[in-house]
Design a protein around this motif. Structure first.
Motif, PDB file in Angstrom:
ATOM      1  N   TYR A  28       0.784  -1.227  -0.190  1.00 13.24           N
ATOM      2  CA  TYR A  28       0.050   0.088   0.000  1.00 13.24           C
ATOM      3  C   TYR A  28       0.986   1.310   0.014  1.00 13.24           C
ATOM      4  O   TYR A  28       0.512   2.176  -0.756  1.00 13.24           O
ATOM      5  CB  TYR A  28      -0.955   0.057   1.083  1.00 13.24           C
ATOM      6  CG  TYR A  28      -0.348   0.056   2.577  1.00 13.24           C
ATOM      7  CD1 TYR A  28      -0.073   1.187   3.445  1.00 13.24           C
ATOM      8  CD2 TYR A  28      -0.149  -1.229   3.081  1.00 13.24           C
ATOM      9  CE1 TYR A  28       0.735   1.025   4.327  1.00 13.24           C
ATOM     10  CE2 TYR A  28       0.656  -1.130   4.491  1.00 13.24           C
ATOM     11  CZ  TYR A  28       0.836   0.049   5.139  1.00 13.24           C
ATOM     12  OH  TYR A  28       1.424  -0.001   6.182  1.00 13.24           O
ATOM     13  N   ASP A  29       1.998   1.284   0.741  1.00  8.08           N
ATOM     14  CA  ASP A  29       2.862   2.477   0.538  1.00  8.08           C
ATOM     15  C   ASP A  29       3.561   2.678  -0.665  1.00  8.08           C
ATOM     16  O   ASP A  29       3.710   3.904  -1.039  1.00  8.08           O
ATOM     17  CB  ASP A  29       4.293   2.281   1.813  1.00  8.08           C
ATOM     18  CG  ASP A  29       3.920   2.387   3.113  1.00  8.08           C
ATOM     19  OD1 ASP A  29       2.634   3.052   3.254  1.00  8.08           O
ATOM     20  OD2 ASP A  29       4.302   1.852   3.866  1.00  8.08           O
ATOM     21  N   LEU A  30       3.803   1.531  -1.484  1.00 13.75           N
ATOM     22  CA  LEU A  30       4.376   1.793  -2.818  1.00 13.75           C
ATOM     23  C   LEU A  30       3.160   2.146  -3.740  1.00 13.75           C
ATOM     24  O   LEU A  30       3.351   3.180  -4.498  1.00 13.75           O
ATOM     25  CB  LEU A  30       4.718   0.239  -3.492  1.00 13.75           C
ATOM     26  CG  LEU A  30       6.194  -0.244  -2.864  1.00 13.75           C
ATOM     27  CD1 LEU A  30       6.449  -1.589  -3.597  1.00 13.75           C
ATOM     28  CD2 LEU A  30       7.203   0.675  -3.328  1.00 13.75           C
ATOM     29  N   LEU A  31       1.909   2.035  -3.467  1.00 12.94           N
ATOM     30  CA  LEU A  31       1.007   2.665  -4.308  1.00 12.94           C
ATOM     31  C   LEU A  31       0.735   3.999  -4.191  1.00 12.94           C
ATOM     32  O   LEU A  31       0.556   4.790  -4.803  1.00 12.94           O
ATOM     33  CB  LEU A  31      -0.269   1.612  -3.937  1.00 12.94           C
ATOM     34  CG  LEU A  31      -1.713   2.023  -4.701  1.00 12.94           C
ATOM     35  CD1 LEU A  31      -1.495   1.804  -6.251  1.00 12.94           C
ATOM     36  CD2 LEU A  31      -2.828   1.368  -4.250  1.00 12.94           C
ATOM     37  N   ILE A  37       3.943  10.632  -6.458  1.00 16.33           N
ATOM     38  CA  ILE A  37       5.023  11.047  -7.439  1.00 16.33           C
ATOM     39  C   ILE A  37       4.500  11.552  -8.672  1.00 16.33           C
ATOM     40  O   ILE A  37       4.739  12.318  -9.612  1.00 16.33           O
ATOM     41  CB  ILE A  37       5.992   9.845  -7.502  1.00 16.33           C
ATOM     42  CG1 ILE A  37       6.813   9.980  -6.226  1.00 16.33           C
ATOM     43  CG2 ILE A  37       6.822  10.205  -8.600  1.00 16.33           C
ATOM     44  CD1 ILE A  37       7.841   8.816  -6.195  1.00 16.33           C
ATOM     45  N   LEU A  38       3.432  10.416  -9.357  1.00 18.74           N
ATOM     46  CA  LEU A  38       2.875  10.816 -10.522  1.00 18.74           C
ATOM     47  C   LEU A  38       2.245  12.414 -10.648  1.00 18.74           C
ATOM     48  O   LEU A  38       2.277  12.878 -11.572  1.00 18.74           O
ATOM     49  CB  LEU A  38       1.698   9.731 -11.165  1.00 18.74           C
ATOM     50  CG  LEU A  38       2.420   8.326 -11.493  1.00 18.74           C
ATOM     51  CD1 LEU A  38       1.362   7.424 -11.837  1.00 18.74           C
ATOM     52  CD2 LEU A  38       3.336   8.783 -12.669  1.00 18.74           C
TER      53      LEU A  38
END
Length: 192
Positions: A28-31, A37-38
């Motif tokens: 979930y942190d990566l998501l 960032i996007l």
């Protein structure tokens, strides 16, 4: 056991990661990190990047304009230097020509003054010779007159007759002077 099993599940979820799992973030942190960032990249790409490109383009055009101005100024300075060197060379050539003309003119003036001085000296010498000749002739005439008078008086005393007649007196004086000149010529020829 439901209570016990749910407690075991909660305990398993709160369990501390171990080994390599320490370095890998949770899914979930990566998501959520990727979404953030996007969004930041989209805002940067749409708003900040065009502004930065515009500023960089302006600076590049100013730098290019400055380089062109510097090149134009350098070219103008080179042309001015070449022109100044040409003018300096022309001025030196003119100065050399003026010096040569002045030298030639000075030589001509000196020659002219020498010629005038020579003519003046010749004229003065000729005048002096004429004056000396005139004075010599005047002295000769005066001497002849005085010698003639003395000779006539002396001859009158010696001969005992009067020589008052002019023609006779002139003949006697001329004969006496001719004899005197002849004797001087013979004496000077013997000395030489």
């Amino acid at each position: 056991m439901t209570a016990h099993s749910s407690a075991a599940q909660v305990a398993a979820q709160t369990e501390e990661p171990q080994g390599i799992d320490l370095f890998l973030p949770a899914g979930y942190d990566l998501l959520w990190s990727s979404i953030t960032i996007l969004i930041i990249a989209a805002v940067f790409y749409k708003l900040v990047l065009p502004q930065m490109n515009r500023v960089l383009d302006e600076r590049a055009s100013l730098i290019e304009g400055g380089i062109e101005k510097a090149e134009a100024a350098q070219k103008a300075a080179d042309e001015a230097l070449a022109q100044q060197q040409q003018l300096l060379a022309e001025a030196r050539a003119d100065a050399a020509q003026v010096r040569e003309e002045a030298r030639a003119e000075g030589t001509a003036i000196v020659k002219e003054l020498k010629a005038k001085a020579s003519e003046e000296a010749e004229r003065i010498s000729e005048t002096a010779h004429r004056q000396i000749e005139a004075e010599r002739q005047a002295a000769s005439v005066s001497l002849r007159t005085e010698v003639g008078a003395l000779a006539t008086e002396l001859a009158s005393k010696i001969v005992g007759e009067s020589l008052e007649d002019s023609a006779r007196q002139s003949r006697v004086v001329d004969r006496f002077l001719d004899e005197l000149e002849a004797s001087q010529t013979v004496a000077s020829n013997k000395e030489a």
